[in-house]
Design an enzyme around this catalytic site. Structure first.
Site, PDB file in Angstrom:
ATOM      1  N   GLU A  79      31.852  46.111  39.502  1.00  0.00           N
ATOM      2  CA  GLU A  79      32.957  45.722  40.391  1.00  0.00           C
ATOM      3  C   GLU A  79      33.699  46.997  40.732  1.00  0.00           C
ATOM      4  O   GLU A  79      34.563  47.435  39.979  1.00  0.00           O
ATOM      5  CB  GLU A  79      33.932  44.783  39.651  1.00  0.00           C
ATOM      6  CG  GLU A  79      33.371  43.449  39.271  1.00  0.00           C
ATOM      7  CD  GLU A  79      33.172  42.550  40.469  1.00  0.00           C
ATOM      8  OE1 GLU A  79      33.563  42.913  41.596  1.00  0.00           O
ATOM      9  OE2 GLU A  79      32.602  41.468  40.268  1.00  0.00           O
ATOM     10  N   CYS A 106      41.785  45.850  43.535  1.00  0.00           N
ATOM     11  CA  CYS A 106      40.583  46.229  44.276  1.00  0.00           C
ATOM     12  C   CYS A 106      40.508  45.417  45.563  1.00  0.00           C
ATOM     13  O   CYS A 106      39.817  45.792  46.503  1.00  0.00           O
ATOM     14  CB  CYS A 106      39.335  46.074  43.416  1.00  0.00           C
ATOM     15  SG  CYS A 106      39.199  44.475  42.686  1.00  0.00           S
TER      16      CYS A 106
HETATM   17  C1  UN1 Z   1      40.904  43.520  40.797  1.00  0.00           C
HETATM   18  O1  UN1 Z   1      41.775  44.033  41.488  1.00  0.00           O
HETATM   19  O2  UN1 Z   1      40.190  44.238  40.045  1.00  0.00           O
HETATM   20  O3  UN1 Z   1      41.493  38.520  44.036  1.00  0.00           O
HETATM   21  C2  UN1 Z   1      40.687  42.071  40.698  1.00  0.00           C
HETATM   22  C3  UN1 Z   1      42.381  39.119  43.412  1.00  0.00           C
HETATM   23  C4  UN1 Z   1      42.472  38.910  41.913  1.00  0.00           C
HETATM   24  C5  UN1 Z   1      41.542  39.821  41.200  1.00  0.00           C
HETATM   25  C6  UN1 Z   1      41.587  41.255  41.573  1.00  0.00           C
HETATM   26  N1  UN1 Z   1      42.162  37.542  41.605  1.00  0.00           N
HETATM   27  O4  UN1 Z   1      43.180  39.865  43.956  1.00  0.00           O
END
Ligand code: UN1
Length: 507
Positions: A263, A297
């Site tokens: 990820e 992310c």
């Molecule tokens: C991340 O930033 O690593 O969709 C995950 C989202 C959250 C998860 C983010 N449920 O923004």
């Protein structure tokens, strides 16, 4: 603060490795690290990191525990996870506060993160009764053919600072109902939240005597991280972090034919079409770009706006940005807390400068907010950009939003896809044709595609992850469980003959 730490079993100096039971903490011996709160730049507590030797001991216990855990019926493993979910419910408040203290996200998001863990536990309880395999029709008479799923073994979970506990739950809880054991290596920025999670679940581990199923190793990437990634006993490495990290880890795991679930970076865009509901779009953009101080992310990094409404969107956004209160994320009125550390502030400032050198125009923000009590605060920033600027192809983990304009929907989609990353994307439109184009095979190339919803804040029920340099992995909902298992195709002959497939005779 002292009460908060005490309620989660955090001491002034903590050991950095456990096999999960309440007496499972190991007297680790590597260098100490200090967990610094980005709120004021002050230390919260220390952790004595694990050595490679500590890791080895944890791995041995984990491998031994796997022998038993894999034979426990999956619905019973689900019961264990259900009780962990109950513990998380009980500790939602303090754990959410610790997430805020250690990582800096606003308190509503701190609680939201723990809620995501609770949701994940609920999901996994259901999943534990649904590890389904298919049954196929054999081409041979009196033969039965089906597939079944078995656990892999040891799963390494490497998590990032920005979701210090939720990402563990996506992986660990799912991997566990599938019959695996986990070794968690959290970010060195957020070791205390990891220790707190282990303390919260320890009573369940004691009750079921499953020491070694949920393990933690806090150590340097150079020693412990490297050893984990190279260890052939580590059947799957699930890693969240930068694309650069994925580039290092991916080939090492592949070389030994291990599995990896990556990820990595996102560079998420929202397309705002000429017929969009502007009020909804601006709210979603603001949450996407400013939420978690741009350190998800899934954060919105680019908006691609139809030329006819660009000025209006820009003006409305600037108005919304000017109302955002920046400061101590523990206060309810605050919508944006600090960045994680000084380095993150410098990286953001450097990106703004590079963008300007490439021709981008600063429309809002762009500065450090002079230290509120020593923390790492910045202004959320808006820049007008053009598609040829190289900087917009990079993920800067900070609240910088680039505005681009387009004329036709095809052009908007092309702009949105024209980056190396492929995590999340969205379109704001009231037009069925724009929406369906965006969702079609010639539309968004991302793992997540939303309509009239921003790029961040995904529910756990869907599979989460992205394409291209985002790494291709999928976690959490849908059938993401399959990555934690191995598929076995079984054919049983209950006849008195030995017919061969494809009609071959061999007599
Ligand atoms: C991340 O930033 O690593 O969709 C995950 C989202 C959250 C998860 C983010 N449920 O923004």
């Amino acid at each position: 603060m002292q009460n908060l730490l005490e309620s989660l079993g955090i001491q002034e100096i903590n050991y950095g490795a456990t096999t999960g039971a309440s007496n499972g903490w190991r007297k680790t011996e590597a260098d100490q690290i200090e967990s610094i709160s980005p709120i004021d730049g002050k230390p919260i507590a220390r952790v004595i990191q694990a050595t490679v030797h500590d890791y080895e001991a944890i791995m041995q216990q984990a491998s031994e525990s796997f022998e038993k855990w894999r034979m426990m019926p999956a619905p019973q493993r689900g019961q264990v996870v259900r009780e962990m979910g109950e513990q998380l419910r009980k500790y939602k408040e303090p754990l959410g506060r610790l997430v805020t203290l250690e990582m800096g996200k606003i308190i509503a998001e701190g609680f939201g993160e723990v809620q995501e863990m609770i949701d994940m536990a609920d999901f996994c309880v259901g999943q534990s009764r649904q590890l389904y395999g298919l049954t196929m029709s054999s081409e041979r008479p009196e033969h039965r053919m089906y597939e079944q799923w078995h656990p892999l073994g040891q799963i390494g979970i490497i998590t990032a600072f920005n979701f210090p506990v939720a990402v563990w739950s996506w992986n660990a809880l799912l991997a566990a109902v599938c019959g695996n054991v986990c070794i968690w290596k959290p970010s060195s920025h957020t070791p205390l939240t990891a220790i707190a999670v282990q303390n919260i679940i320890a009573p369940v581990i004691d009750r079921y005597q499953i020491n070694g199923v949920f393990n933690l190793v806090i150590g340097s990437s150079k020693d412990v991280g490297n050893t984990m990634v190279n260890d052939p006993r580590m059947h799957l490495i699930s890693a969240t972090g930068s694309t650069a990290m994925g580039r290092r880890i991916g080939p090492v795991v592949a070389e030994r034919f291990g599995k990896s679930l990556l990820e990595l970076g996102g560079n998420n865009a929202i397309i705002v079409s000429e017929d969009a509901n502007i009020d909804l779009a601006v709210r979603a953009i603001t949450f996407g770009a400013v939420g978690t101080a741009g350190q998800r992310c899934t954060s919105t990094r680019r908006i691609i706006v139809h030329r006819s409404i660009k000025q209006k969107i820009t003006d409305t956004l600037i108005k919304a940005y000017s109302q955002i209160q920046i400061g101590d994320p523990r206060e309810n009125r605050i919508l944006m807390g600090p960045l994680v550390d000084e380095n993150a502030v410098n990286t953001m400032m450097a990106a703004i400068q590079t963008a300007q050198e490439q021709g981008a125009r600063l429309l809002y923000g762009g500065h450090r907010v002079q230290p509120i009590s020593g923390g790492f605060y910045v202004e959320p920033t808006i820049m007008e950009a053009q598609c040829q600027y190289e900087i917009i192809k990079e993920e800067t983990f900070a609240p910088i939003l680039y505005i681009l304009e387009y004329e036709t929907i095809q052009e908007a989609i092309q702009l949105q896809n024209n980056v190396p990353q492929g995590l999340s994307s969205s379109i704001f439109t009231e037009s069925m044709r724009n929406m369906e184009t965006f969702l079609s095979a010639r539309g968004s190339d991302c793992g997540i595609a939303n309509v009239n919803i921003g790029t961040s804040g995904a529910e756990i029920g869907g599979a989460f992850g992205g394409e291209k340099e985002t790494g291709g992995g999928r976690e959490a909902g849908s059938d993401a469980w399959k990555i934690y298992m191995r598929r076995q195709t079984c054919t049983i002959n209950w006849s008195k003959n030995l017919p061969l497939a494809q009609g071959i005779t061999f007599d």
